[in-house]
Design an enzyme around this catalytic site. Structure first.
Site, PDB file in Angstrom:
ATOM      1  CG  PHE A  43      -1.703   1.102   1.345  1.00  0.00           C
ATOM      2  CD1 PHE A  43      -2.958   1.254   0.472  1.00  0.00           C
ATOM      3  CD2 PHE A  43      -1.617   2.351   2.077  1.00  0.00           C
ATOM      4  CE1 PHE A  43      -3.808   2.360   0.494  1.00  0.00           C
ATOM      5  CE2 PHE A  43      -2.423   3.412   1.862  1.00  0.00           C
ATOM      6  CZ  PHE A  43      -3.449   3.522   1.144  1.00  0.00           C
ATOM      7  CE  LYS A  56       0.637   6.149   7.666  1.00  0.00           C
ATOM      8  NZ  LYS A  56      -0.973   6.623   7.827  1.00  0.00           N
ATOM      9  CG  ASP A  97       5.825   3.788   1.439  1.00  0.00           C
ATOM     10  OD1 ASP A  97       5.806   4.540   2.674  1.00  0.00           O
ATOM     11  OD2 ASP A  97       4.687   3.628   0.967  1.00  0.00           O
TER      12      ASP A  97
END
Length: 415
Positions: free
Chosen positions: A129, A246, A217
């Site tokens: 994802f 984040k 990532d």
């Protein structure tokens, strides 16, 4: 009511929070909750850290925005510190993790162009994802998220996560068209899936040998989540490109794409940009977050409390008929279940005052603030055991929810 004016993209619980401190949140009725998801790995240094509150106040009174047509001092300071910590050389700032990954994909395209490859391929992983833009959805592997958006842009080769032989086979099958490998060091949305211990080292060696960019990532795994600044540092490797978001500014929107070597020199003026990316407020807060993590030993705390949480959950849930595996690294824990159990998040919040997240239908994901202490670790263990019907493991298991007088708060670790 006002909520009906929102597009139907989420299914939120009927629960709204009005204040937070450390690892605790309070709802509109002043009931207290232990936050074991931290806004999905965002508020790493806790809610309302006093230094962050003060920095936001001060910077809001000084300057929020100019534009990237002018130098932004806090942007330059943040880039310098991130490159020092990561081993990267240059950074580009935008507003989210998806945008950071889009930046990485653009670098991959330019890398291929520089080598004369006009139809480049990027290798991505099963169950990955990387975001919800059209490009990052195409790089992701979630049929539900992608439903209705086909055809998606970009050309990707998908291989099994953790299988170096599959990656090598992709290289043999597609030859010189492959320009990069994009992957998460630990797959978060797919249930906290860890690869074999030597996998990142083998990927690094293969990328070097074939001239591919190794693009990691670290949007969920970065910023101390796994017990190191970045997850790849557990393996002694350096990627060519890394993305962050984040926890970078503890709740303020910011994303970053960092690169080194030739990859850091691919962009030229006008080839990429962002109106809000790297604004003074977000960059100053992110810089402050880096200082807090370093000065308060947050990475070390994440490693220590993560080990306690993993062992506590493993012991508490041993023999549970619905628990397949408890796994994780640092304060990134997944509890894989053999079946989907409805309403876990609702029951956890209602009966145990515990905020958890269930991803891919049947994996409880725990990504609490990195500043939790041993008592809060025990509270999470008891709450999860209670939610899964294992109160007998802890005879003292009880709801941790309580109502507190306005102004009374739990004492976070920085006090």
């Amino acid at each position: 009511m006002a909520a009906n004016c929102l597009m139907n993209t989420y299914k939120p619980l009927p629960l709204s929070f009005v204040r937070g401190l450390g690892a605790r949140l309070w709802d509109e009725d002043n009931r207290e909750y232990l936050d074991a998801i931290a806004g999905v790995a965002v508020t790493n240094v806790g809610h309302c850290h006093p230094r962050i509150v003060e920095v936001i106040r001060e910077q809001a009174g000084l300057l929020l925005h100019t534009s990237n047509h002018y130098q932004i001092a806090w942007q330059q300071r943040l880039a310098h510190r991130l490159t020092q910590l990561s081993g990267m050389e240059q950074a580009f700032f935008n507003n989210s993790g998806a945008e950071a990954n889009e930046t990485a994909l653009k670098l991959a395209r330019l890398h291929g162009w520089s080598k004369g490859i006009r139809q480049p391929l990027v290798v991505v992983m099963d169950n990955a994802f990387h975001g919800r833009t059209l490009g990052t959805m195409s790089a992701s592997d979630n049929g539900t998220v992608r439903l209705g958006y086909q055809p998606l842009p970009g050309e990707f080769i998908r291989v099994a996560f953790g299988d170096i032989a599959a990656l090598e086979a992709a290289g043999r099958a597609h030859g010189e068209r492959i320009v990069a490998v994009l992957m998460e060091p630990i797959q978060g949305e797919s249930g906290v899936l860890l690869p074999p211990a030597d996998y990142l080292n083998n990927v690094r060696a293969l990328c070097t040998r074939r001239g591919w960019l190794m693009m990691l990532d670290e949007i969920q795994t970065g910023m101390g989540r796994t017990g190191r600044w970045f997850a790849y540092q557990h393996h002694g490797v350096l990627p060519d490109v890394m993305t962050l978001a984040k926890g970078l500014a503890n709740g303020l929107p910011i994303g970053a794409c960092l690169a080194r070597g030739a990859a850091a020199r691919l962009f030229t003026p006008g080839s990429h940009g962002s109106t809000f990316g790297g604004n003074p407020l977000a960059c100053r807060v992110a810089f402050t977050v880096l200082e807090i993590i370093e000065q308060e030993g947050v990475c070390e705390k994440a490693a220590e409390q993560g080990a306690h949480l993993l062992s506590g959950l493993t012991e508490a849930l041993a023999g549970h008929p619905d628990v397949v595996e408890v796994r994780g690294q640092g304060l990134m824990i997944g509890i894989e279940l053999s079946r989907a159990i409805p309403d876990l998040t609702r029951v956890a919040a209602r009966d145990f005052g515990l905020l958890i997240n269930v991803t891919r239908g049947q994996t409880i994901r725990l990504v609490p603030p990195l500043i939790i202490d041993r008592h809060e670790v025990q509270m999470i263990v008891e709450g999860v055991a209670g939610v899964l019907g294992k109160q007998s493991v802890y005879r003292s298991a009880r709801p941790i929810i309580r109502s507190a007088p306005v102004g009374e708060t739990a004492a976070p670790v920085w006090q």
